[in-house]
Design a protein around this motif. Structure first.
Motif, PDB file in Angstrom:
ATOM      1  N   GLN A 101       0.819  -1.209   0.000  1.00  0.00           N
ATOM      2  CA  GLN A 101       0.000   0.000   0.000  1.00  0.00           C
ATOM      3  C   GLN A 101       0.856   1.264   0.000  1.00  0.00           C
ATOM      4  N   ARG A 102       0.315   2.278  -0.641  1.00  0.00           N
ATOM      5  CA  ARG A 102       0.862   3.636  -0.646  1.00  0.00           C
ATOM      6  C   ARG A 102      -0.152   4.463   0.125  1.00  0.00           C
ATOM      7  N   GLN A 103       0.259   5.003   1.265  1.00  0.00           N
ATOM      8  CA  GLN A 103      -0.688   5.612   2.184  1.00  0.00           C
ATOM      9  C   GLN A 103      -0.413   7.087   2.472  1.00  0.00           C
ATOM     10  N   ARG A 104      -1.509   7.827   2.620  1.00  0.00           N
ATOM     11  CA  ARG A 104      -1.470   9.192   3.157  1.00  0.00           C
ATOM     12  C   ARG A 104      -2.188   9.111   4.498  1.00  0.00           C
ATOM     13  N   TRP A 105      -1.558   9.620   5.543  1.00  0.00           N
ATOM     14  CA  TRP A 105      -2.099   9.530   6.894  1.00  0.00           C
ATOM     15  C   TRP A 105      -2.644  10.864   7.371  1.00  0.00           C
ATOM     16  N   PHE A 106      -3.709  10.781   8.159  1.00  0.00           N
ATOM     17  CA  PHE A 106      -4.378  11.964   8.704  1.00  0.00           C
ATOM     18  C   PHE A 106      -4.502  11.819  10.218  1.00  0.00           C
ATOM     19  N   LEU A 107      -4.269  12.919  10.915  1.00  0.00           N
ATOM     20  CA  LEU A 107      -4.438  12.967  12.359  1.00  0.00           C
ATOM     21  C   LEU A 107      -5.709  13.749  12.663  1.00  0.00           C
ATOM     22  N   PHE A 108      -6.610  13.103  13.389  1.00  0.00           N
ATOM     23  CA  PHE A 108      -7.855  13.740  13.818  1.00  0.00           C
ATOM     24  C   PHE A 108      -7.952  13.654  15.334  1.00  0.00           C
ATOM     25  N   ARG A 109      -8.380  14.751  15.951  1.00  0.00           N
ATOM     26  CA  ARG A 109      -8.645  14.754  17.393  1.00  0.00           C
ATOM     27  C   ARG A 109     -10.092  14.319  17.592  1.00  0.00           C
ATOM     28  N   PHE A 110     -10.287  13.348  18.464  1.00  0.00           N
ATOM     29  CA  PHE A 110     -11.614  12.817  18.769  1.00  0.00           C
ATOM     30  C   PHE A 110     -12.315  13.763  19.730  1.00  0.00           C
ATOM     31  N   LEU A 111     -13.497  14.239  19.343  1.00  0.00           N
ATOM     32  CA  LEU A 111     -14.252  15.195  20.145  1.00  0.00           C
ATOM     33  C   LEU A 111     -15.385  14.527  20.914  1.00  0.00           C
ATOM     34  N   GLY A 112     -15.597  13.255  20.633  1.00  0.00           N
ATOM     35  CA  GLY A 112     -16.710  12.549  21.259  1.00  0.00           C
ATOM     36  C   GLY A 112     -16.320  11.861  22.549  1.00  0.00           C
ATOM     37  N   ARG A 113     -17.159  10.905  22.937  1.00  0.00           N
ATOM     38  CA  ARG A 113     -16.934  10.088  24.125  1.00  0.00           C
ATOM     39  C   ARG A 113     -16.747   8.642  23.667  1.00  0.00           C
ATOM     40  N   ASP A 114     -16.183   7.836  24.516  1.00  0.00           N
ATOM     41  CA  ASP A 114     -15.937   6.439  24.143  1.00  0.00           C
ATOM     42  C   ASP A 114     -17.209   5.744  23.658  1.00  0.00           C
ATOM     43  N   ALA A 134       1.505   6.181  22.059  1.00  0.00           N
ATOM     44  CA  ALA A 134       2.163   6.056  20.753  1.00  0.00           C
ATOM     45  C   ALA A 134       3.175   4.918  20.739  1.00  0.00           C
ATOM     46  N   ASP A 135       3.989   4.805  21.774  1.00  0.00           N
ATOM     47  CA  ASP A 135       5.002   3.752  21.802  1.00  0.00           C
ATOM     48  C   ASP A 135       4.375   2.363  21.864  1.00  0.00           C
ATOM     49  N   TYR A 149       4.341   2.942  10.539  1.00  0.00           N
ATOM     50  CA  TYR A 149       3.830   3.476  11.797  1.00  0.00           C
ATOM     51  C   TYR A 149       4.872   4.344  12.498  1.00  0.00           C
ATOM     52  N   GLU A 150       6.130   3.949  12.434  1.00  0.00           N
ATOM     53  CA  GLU A 150       7.187   4.769  13.029  1.00  0.00           C
ATOM     54  C   GLU A 150       7.245   6.137  12.359  1.00  0.00           C
ATOM     55  N   ALA A 151       7.169   6.169  11.027  1.00  0.00           N
ATOM     56  CA  ALA A 151       7.218   7.443  10.298  1.00  0.00           C
ATOM     57  C   ALA A 151       6.004   8.313  10.616  1.00  0.00           C
ATOM     58  N   VAL A 152       4.841   7.696  10.682  1.00  0.00           N
ATOM     59  CA  VAL A 152       3.606   8.438  10.950  1.00  0.00           C
ATOM     60  C   VAL A 152       3.620   9.003  12.367  1.00  0.00           C
ATOM     61  N   ILE A 153       3.985   8.189  13.333  1.00  0.00           N
ATOM     62  CA  ILE A 153       4.004   8.668  14.717  1.00  0.00           C
ATOM     63  C   ILE A 153       5.077   9.744  14.900  1.00  0.00           C
ATOM     64  N   LYS A 154       6.207   9.592  14.239  1.00  0.00           N
ATOM     65  CA  LYS A 154       7.245  10.628  14.308  1.00  0.00           C
ATOM     66  C   LYS A 154       6.705  11.953  13.758  1.00  0.00           C
ATOM     67  N   ALA A 155       5.996  11.895  12.625  1.00  0.00           N
ATOM     68  CA  ALA A 155       5.448  13.111  12.017  1.00  0.00           C
ATOM     69  C   ALA A 155       4.390  13.767  12.905  1.00  0.00           C
ATOM     70  N   PHE A 156       3.595  12.952  13.597  1.00  0.00           N
ATOM     71  CA  PHE A 156       2.486  13.489  14.383  1.00  0.00           C
ATOM     72  C   PHE A 156       2.787  13.659  15.876  1.00  0.00           C
ATOM     73  N   ARG A 157       3.939  13.177  16.337  1.00  0.00           N
ATOM     74  CA  ARG A 157       4.232  13.200  17.781  1.00  0.00           C
ATOM     75  C   ARG A 157       4.054  14.585  18.417  1.00  0.00           C
ATOM     76  N   PRO A 158       4.442  15.686  17.750  1.00  0.00           N
ATOM     77  CA  PRO A 158       4.229  17.002  18.391  1.00  0.00           C
ATOM     78  C   PRO A 158       2.752  17.288  18.706  1.00  0.00           C
ATOM     79  N   HIS A 159       1.840  16.647  18.012  1.00  0.00           N
ATOM     80  CA  HIS A 159       0.402  16.874  18.229  1.00  0.00           C
ATOM     81  C   HIS A 159      -0.200  15.908  19.230  1.00  0.00           C
ATOM     82  N   LEU A 160       0.574  14.929  19.686  1.00  0.00           N
ATOM     83  CA  LEU A 160       0.020  13.892  20.554  1.00  0.00           C
ATOM     84  C   LEU A 160       0.080  14.235  22.034  1.00  0.00           C
ATOM     85  N   ALA A 161       0.802  15.260  22.394  1.00  0.00           N
ATOM     86  CA  ALA A 161       0.947  15.616  23.813  1.00  0.00           C
ATOM     87  C   ALA A 161      -0.319  16.266  24.349  1.00  0.00           C
TER      88      ALA A 161
END
Length: 161
Positions: A101-114, A134-135, A149-161
């Motif tokens: 697969q050739r993938q484009r990844w998107f980060l979305f913040r969940f606004l709902g409840r479980d 993340a780890d 997954y390593e590349a995606v998490i590295k790219a998005f890590r600043p937004h995960l805190a």
């Protein structure tokens, strides 16, 4: 080592979704058809004429029941990333038309409840789900997807805190 025949196959156009909650944890789902120890984030193919972000929101809804109104767009991966299927899977999935697969990844913040997450969809992808750090996500993904997954998490890590 990939066979010459498999190496000539194209990559399947695909999107992936990192769904993160207020605690900075990532949605992880255990696939119905995978090993019990393998978890992943929502992902899937891009339909003909569909834009990647539209595909990401569609896949998120189809796999988790989470609608576009319950998420906020945060970021997309700077580049497309690829992975090759293990040799034993080439020719057995996606009609044998793709090498990976050739993938484009998107980060979305969940606004709902479980309670808003419903994996019992029309075509269930996941047997169960949970929120993970993340780890931990990197530790439970199948080995052939780990570099993605390593590349995606590295790219998005600043937004995960």
């Amino acid at each position: 080592m990939m066979t010459e025949k498999a190496a000539r196959l194209p990559y399947r156009p695909c999107v992936g979704v990192v769904l993160v909650n207020d605690a900075g944890l990532i949605f992880a789902g255990r696939r119905h058809d995978g090993p019990a120890s393998a978890w992943q984030m929502p992902q899937g193919g891009i339909d003909e004429g569909e834009k990647p972000r539209e595909a990401a929101l569609r896949e998120l809804r189809e796999e988790t029941g989470v609608s576009a109104g319950l998420v906020e767009f945060v970021a997309k991966s700077p580049d497309w990333v690829t992975y090759d299927l293990p040799e034993e899977l080439v020719g057995k999935i996606w009609g044998g038309k793709y090498r990976g697969q050739r993938q484009r990844w998107f980060l979305f913040r969940f606004l709902g409840r479980d309670i808003d997450i419903d994996i019992e969809t029309d075509h269930p992808e996941f047997a169960e789900w949970r929120w993970v750090k993340a780890d931990e996500m990197l530790a439970v993904i199948v080995p052939f997807k780990r570099a993605v997954y390593e590349a995606v998490i590295k790219a998005f890590r600043p937004h995960l805190a």
